[in-house]
Enzyme design. Structure first.
Site, short mmCIF file in Angstrom:
data_model
loop_
_atom_site.label_atom_id
_atom_site.label_comp_id
_atom_site.label_asym_id
_atom_site.label_seq_id
_atom_site.Cartn_x
_atom_site.Cartn_y
_atom_site.Cartn_z
N CYS A 1 63.29 38.16 54.89
CA CYS A 1 62.62 38.65 56.09
C CYS A 1 62.50 37.55 57.15
O CYS A 1 62.64 36.36 56.86
CB CYS A 1 61.24 39.22 55.76
SG CYS A 1 59.92 38.01 55.64
N ASP B 1 55.04 56.63 51.07
CA ASP B 1 54.45 55.99 52.25
C ASP B 1 53.17 55.33 51.80
O ASP B 1 52.58 55.73 50.79
CB ASP B 1 54.12 57.02 53.33
CG ASP B 1 52.79 57.70 53.03
OD1 ASP B 1 52.78 58.58 52.15
OD2 ASP B 1 51.77 57.33 53.62
N ASP C 1 46.48 70.50 54.34
CA ASP C 1 45.99 70.73 52.98
C ASP C 1 44.61 70.13 52.82
O ASP C 1 44.12 69.43 53.71
CB ASP C 1 46.93 70.07 51.95
CG ASP C 1 46.94 68.55 52.05
OD1 ASP C 1 46.77 68.02 53.18
OD2 ASP C 1 47.12 67.87 51.03
N CYS D 1 59.91 34.85 56.25
CA CYS D 1 60.28 33.90 55.21
C CYS D 1 61.43 32.98 55.65
O CYS D 1 61.56 31.87 55.15
CB CYS D 1 60.66 34.64 53.93
SG CYS D 1 59.21 35.35 53.12
N GLY E 1 47.06 64.12 46.68
CA GLY E 1 45.88 63.95 45.83
C GLY E 1 46.00 62.79 44.86
O GLY E 1 45.24 62.70 43.89
N ASP F 1 51.63 63.16 59.20
CA ASP F 1 50.72 63.74 58.23
C ASP F 1 49.81 64.68 59.00
O ASP F 1 49.56 64.51 60.20
CB ASP F 1 49.91 62.66 57.50
CG ASP F 1 49.07 63.28 56.39
OD1 ASP F 1 49.49 64.33 55.86
OD2 ASP F 1 48.00 62.74 56.07
N SER F 2 49.28 65.65 58.29
CA SER F 2 48.62 66.78 58.93
C SER F 2 47.16 66.55 59.28
O SER F 2 46.61 67.24 60.12
CB SER F 2 48.69 67.96 57.97
OG SER F 2 48.04 67.62 56.75
N GLY F 3 46.53 65.60 58.61
CA GLY F 3 45.08 65.46 58.69
C GLY F 3 44.43 65.84 57.36
O GLY F 3 43.22 65.72 57.20
N GLY F 4 45.25 66.29 56.45
CA GLY F 4 44.74 66.63 55.12
C GLY F 4 44.09 65.44 54.43
O GLY F 4 43.09 65.58 53.73
N HIS G 1 56.59 40.63 56.53
CA HIS G 1 57.01 40.27 55.17
C HIS G 1 56.75 41.39 54.17
O HIS G 1 57.64 41.76 53.40
CB HIS G 1 56.32 39.00 54.67
CG HIS G 1 56.56 38.79 53.21
ND1 HIS G 1 57.73 38.26 52.71
CD2 HIS G 1 55.82 39.16 52.12
CE1 HIS G 1 57.71 38.28 51.40
NE2 HIS G 1 56.57 38.82 51.01
N GLN H 1 48.93 70.10 45.25
CA GLN H 1 47.66 69.53 44.81
C GLN H 1 47.40 70.02 43.38
O GLN H 1 48.28 70.58 42.75
CB GLN H 1 46.53 69.97 45.76
CG GLN H 1 46.63 69.37 47.16
CD GLN H 1 46.34 67.87 47.19
OE1 GLN H 1 45.92 67.27 46.20
NE2 GLN H 1 46.60 67.24 48.34
N CYS I 1 63.06 36.04 49.62
CA CYS I 1 62.95 37.08 50.64
C CYS I 1 63.81 36.76 51.86
O CYS I 1 63.90 35.61 52.27
CB CYS I 1 61.49 37.24 51.05
SG CYS I 1 61.24 38.51 52.30
#
Length: 376
Positions: free
Chosen positions: A309, A269, A150, A312, A219, A96-99, A338, A192, A307
């Site tokens: 995982c 994400d 952005d 679990c 956004g 990610d850019s820092g936006g 988990h 945006q 689950c």
RNA sequence: GGAGGAGUAGCGAAGUGGCCAAACGCGGCUGACUGUAAAUCAGUUCCUUCGGGUUCGAUGGUUCAAAUCCACCCUCCUCCA
């Protein structure tokens, strides 16, 4: 971007919903979409080793340009051979850019046409980020997918403010694209426009004209009501090209993800699964579990019977509760495993449902089963 | 047997005449968390029919007023013998 190194191959579109199943080809391997990408801001998914993240079924891992530029510095990451080598993750990554920090660190930054000046959160020193310098940093960090710089505006803002912000974000997107020098990193533009239909449309259309390698919807999930968030997505997706990946940024609650998939989003994400895990909240097939609850003191059953995982399969609620209560590192690790696996497993099932043209049913059943107790 | 010290909410610990239902910490419980300044943050924790009621080892007393002063009793700790 070299189109042979990064492209989305759409394999199937769900007849019931329009949800997309496909393969995203990246320089560090192929991944199936729709997918959930765990967040590792500082080149680490908090509490987990890269191997553990991979064992959860993760494809792409995120890192953050703003944070890595401050510590250890983009030059260090570059000298290591790129972020994948630096953190020893043999898979695709995204920065990610820092936006988002323009939003989350809003008290300590100033936006100008040229860029954003932060009083950084580590020592208060002034640091300036422009669309060009962010691309330069992202090229040094070396992720497979990089984001345009952005402005993520807060919610709500006036149409007037948002319009000016969108125009600036568009100018920044163009500047960033022109500053790109590497041909082995996919650069995404970020849509945006808040909840304003005209601005979302305008922003998306203008970005598409610039021909990015993929498109993000930004956004969202910053405090707006659920229906507003869905509107933001529905006002954006229709203007995005079908052959490019669509990434809904920062979305990680179960219902948001599933609705996003139904609207044609490929990538998600979120810090939510890892953060709430460290705080003792778990996503399970029966809804939310707060592992700190006294009712689990003598509960020697797994967190989630359904689950698969590592946590679990090997540990009981009573033990996980004990680790949480003692603030033991292993607790944060096992609980993070988990939650990440839970979301990624959900995505695996979602992809199967898309291929079988029953994603709408799957979505409704999953949300119903997960319950409305306290959705995330 | 002698000398000294201490007993305060689940635990630890402030408070030593009125501003005390009693700071603070831990423990307990409840929320929040969505492109990570997050191992964070917020609330709550004697009982209550929310009017009030009952507390600071026990009992009795002084005082308009006591966790706080006095008497006596109980318990615990330290040192000496």
């Amino acid at each position: 971007m070299d189109k042979s190194k990064f492209y989305l191959e759409i394999k199937h579109i769900c007849k019931q919903t329009g949800a997309r199943y496909g393969i995203l080809h990246t320089p560090h391997g192929d991944v199936e979409v729709p997918m959930f990408m765990p967040v590792g801001t500082l080149a680490t998914v908090k509490a987990l080793s890269p191997e553990e993240v991979k064992q959860c079924g993760a494809g792409v891992i995120l890192a953050n340009t703003y944070h890595l530029s401050l510590r250890p510095g983009a030059d260090v990451v570059k000298a290591a051979g790129g972020v994948q080598k630096f953190m020893n993750y043999n898979g695709p990554m995204l920065t990610d850019s820092g936006g988002f920090q323009v939003f989350s660190l809003a008290d300590n930054r100033k936006i100008t046409e040229e860029g954003v000046t932060f009083k950084n959160h580590l020592n208060g020193a002034k640091c300036f980020y422009s669309p060009e310098s962010v691309i330069e940093l992202e090229e040094k960090i070396g992720a497979d997918i990089i984001m345009s710089f952005d402005e993520c505006p807060p919610w709500p803002v006036t149409h007037h403010y948002m319009e000016e912000s969108v125009e600036r974000t568009l100018r920044w997107a163009k500047r960033g694209k022109e500053a790109q020098t590497r041909d082995d990193q996919a650069l995404f533009g970020i849509v945006q426009g808040g909840e304003f239909k005209d601005l979302r449309k305008h922003c998306a259309e203008e970005l598409v004209k610039m021909d990015f390698d993929g498109y993000s919807i930004g956004g969202t999930s910053i405090g707006e009501p659920k229906d507003v968030m869905f509107e933001m997505v529905s006002y954006s997706v229709p203007y995005l090209p079908e052959d490019k990946p669509r990434y809904l940024m920062g979305v990680g609650s179960i219902d948001y993800i599933l609705e996003g998939i139904a609207m044609g989003v490929d990538m998600f994400d979120c810090v939510l699964p890892t953060r709430i895990a460290r705080h003792g909240a778990l996503m399970t097939s029966k809804g939310r579990v707060n592992i700190r609850d006294a009712k689990y003191e003598y509960d020697f059953s797994p967190l989630d019977e359904e689950c698969d995982c590592y946590t679990c399969k090997n540990y009981t609620k009573a033990y996980l509760r004990h680790l949480y209560k003692c603030d033991e590192t292993l607790g944060k690790r096992l609980l993070s495993i988990h939650n990440i696996r839970f979301l990624i497993h959900m995505m695996e099932e979602a992809r199967t449902a898309i291929k079988e043209d029953r994603f709408g049913d799957f979505k409704d059943e999953f949300i119903k089963k997960y319950g409305d107790k306290r959705g995330f």
